[in-house]
Every structure is written in structure tokens, then in C-alpha cells.
Scaffold this motif. Structure first.
Motif: not given
Length: 177
Positions: A82-109
Motif C-alpha cells: 500500500a505504501i509503494w502504491d502511494i509512492y507509485k503516484q510519483y513514479l512513471p507508469s512502468m513501475v509495478n509492485v508485486i508481492p512475493t514470498d521471496n524477492p531475491i528468488s523472484s528476481i532469479y526466476s
């Protein structure tokens, strides 16, 4: 006819570009930033903002928000998103926020599932905080052998830490002291 085509192409492209024609180059470039973000701070926002400014070639920017690994019960994953969604208002529309169990694993996947995509993995370090630079080296060691992941350290002057923010949230009396 073939020499006419070659002369037209060589007037537009360099020899290196001509020799690379038809080779499998990344089709897009995605920026990624991942963490527990408990909570997402001004410093985290600054990392994303600087990454976007310094890398205009990005086609997409993904912020992977983890569960925090049990570090804090003060900020939930939903609250961080929810906080990132507020920050997104000040960032380009190309920014996506994705919840995940493990961010590092998600990057490698992401890198594994999209081998033709160039992944620019952004991490943040605070000026004068040697432990942040050491952490960058440690976290990105496994990426060194990956051909489509490029770790990039964004250095900010912010001295804000998630730990300090959590301590204030844990002891709300500090807000009014």
C-alpha cells in the motif's frame, strides 16, 4: 543489387552492429528492486527514482515486496504494498509492485524464465555506510555467473533505515517525544 544493399546498410549501421544482426540480443530491459520493505522508506523511494533517472533504457520496473522474513510484525506485506502504491503516484507508469514470498528468488526466476530479457537488479547503499556496500557484494555474488542479470548499486545520501523506522512504529511514544 547486393552491394547496393550493403552500402545502404553500412551508411546507417556500424560494422559491429551489422555483424550482430540476427543474433539473440535482449528484447527488453527490466529494472528490479526487491526487499521486505518494512516499511518502504524515503531511501527506498530514492533508489527507485535514481535508478529510473540513470537508466532511461528500462522498459519496465518491478518492485518485488517480500513478507519480511519474520523480521517485524509491525508492518505487513499488504501495508508495504500500500505504501509503494502511494509512492507509485510519483513514479512513471512502468513501475509495478508485486508481492512475493521471496524477492531475491523472484528476481532469479524472472531472469531464468526470460533469458532474452536484460535484468538490471538495483540495490541501494547509503553514503558512508560500509555495511551497505558489503551487503551489496554479498547479495549479488550469485548473479555474477548469470548473463542476463546486472547488479547495480544505487548510492543515496539518505541515512534512513527500515530498522529505525520500525523502532519508532514499535514505540509510538517516540513520535511525540
Amino acid at each position: 543489387m547486393k552491394s547496393l544493399i550493403n552500402s545502404l546498410i553500412s551508411s546507417v549501421l556500424t560494422e559491429e552492429e551489422i555483424s550482430n544482426l540476427g543474433k539473440n540480443e535482449p528484447t527488453s530491459t527490466i529494472g528490479v528492486f526487491g526487499g521486505g520493505f518494512q516499511p518502504p522508506t524515503k531511501g527506498h523511494f530514492e533508489v527507485v527514482k535514481q535508478a529510473l533517472q540513470q537508466h532511461p533504457e528500462l522498459n519496465e520496473f518491478i518492485i518485488f515486496v517480500g513478507t519480511g522474513g519474520g523480521r517485524s510484525e509491525t508492518i505487513t506485506q499488504d501495508q508495504s504494498v500500500a505504501i509503494w502504491d502511494i509512492y507509485k503516484q510519483y513514479l512513471p507508469s512502468m513501475v509495478n509492485v508485486i508481492p512475493t514470498d521471496n524477492p531475491i528468488s523472484s528476481i532469479y526466476s524472472l531472469a531464468k524464465n526470460e533469458p532474452e530479457t536484460k535484468i538490471k537488479w538495483f540495490l541501494g547503499s547509503r553514503e558512508g555506510k560500509e555495511e551497505d556496500f558489503t551487503d551489496f557484494e554479498k547479495r549479488t555474488k550469485s548473479a555474477l555467473g548469470k548473463t542476463n542479470i546486472e547488479p547495480i548499486n544505487i548510492v543515496t545520501s539518505d541515512n534512513i533505515s527500515g530498522t529505525a523506522a520500525r523502532s519508532v512504529l514499535d514505540d509510538k511514544e517516540k513520535l511525540f517525544a
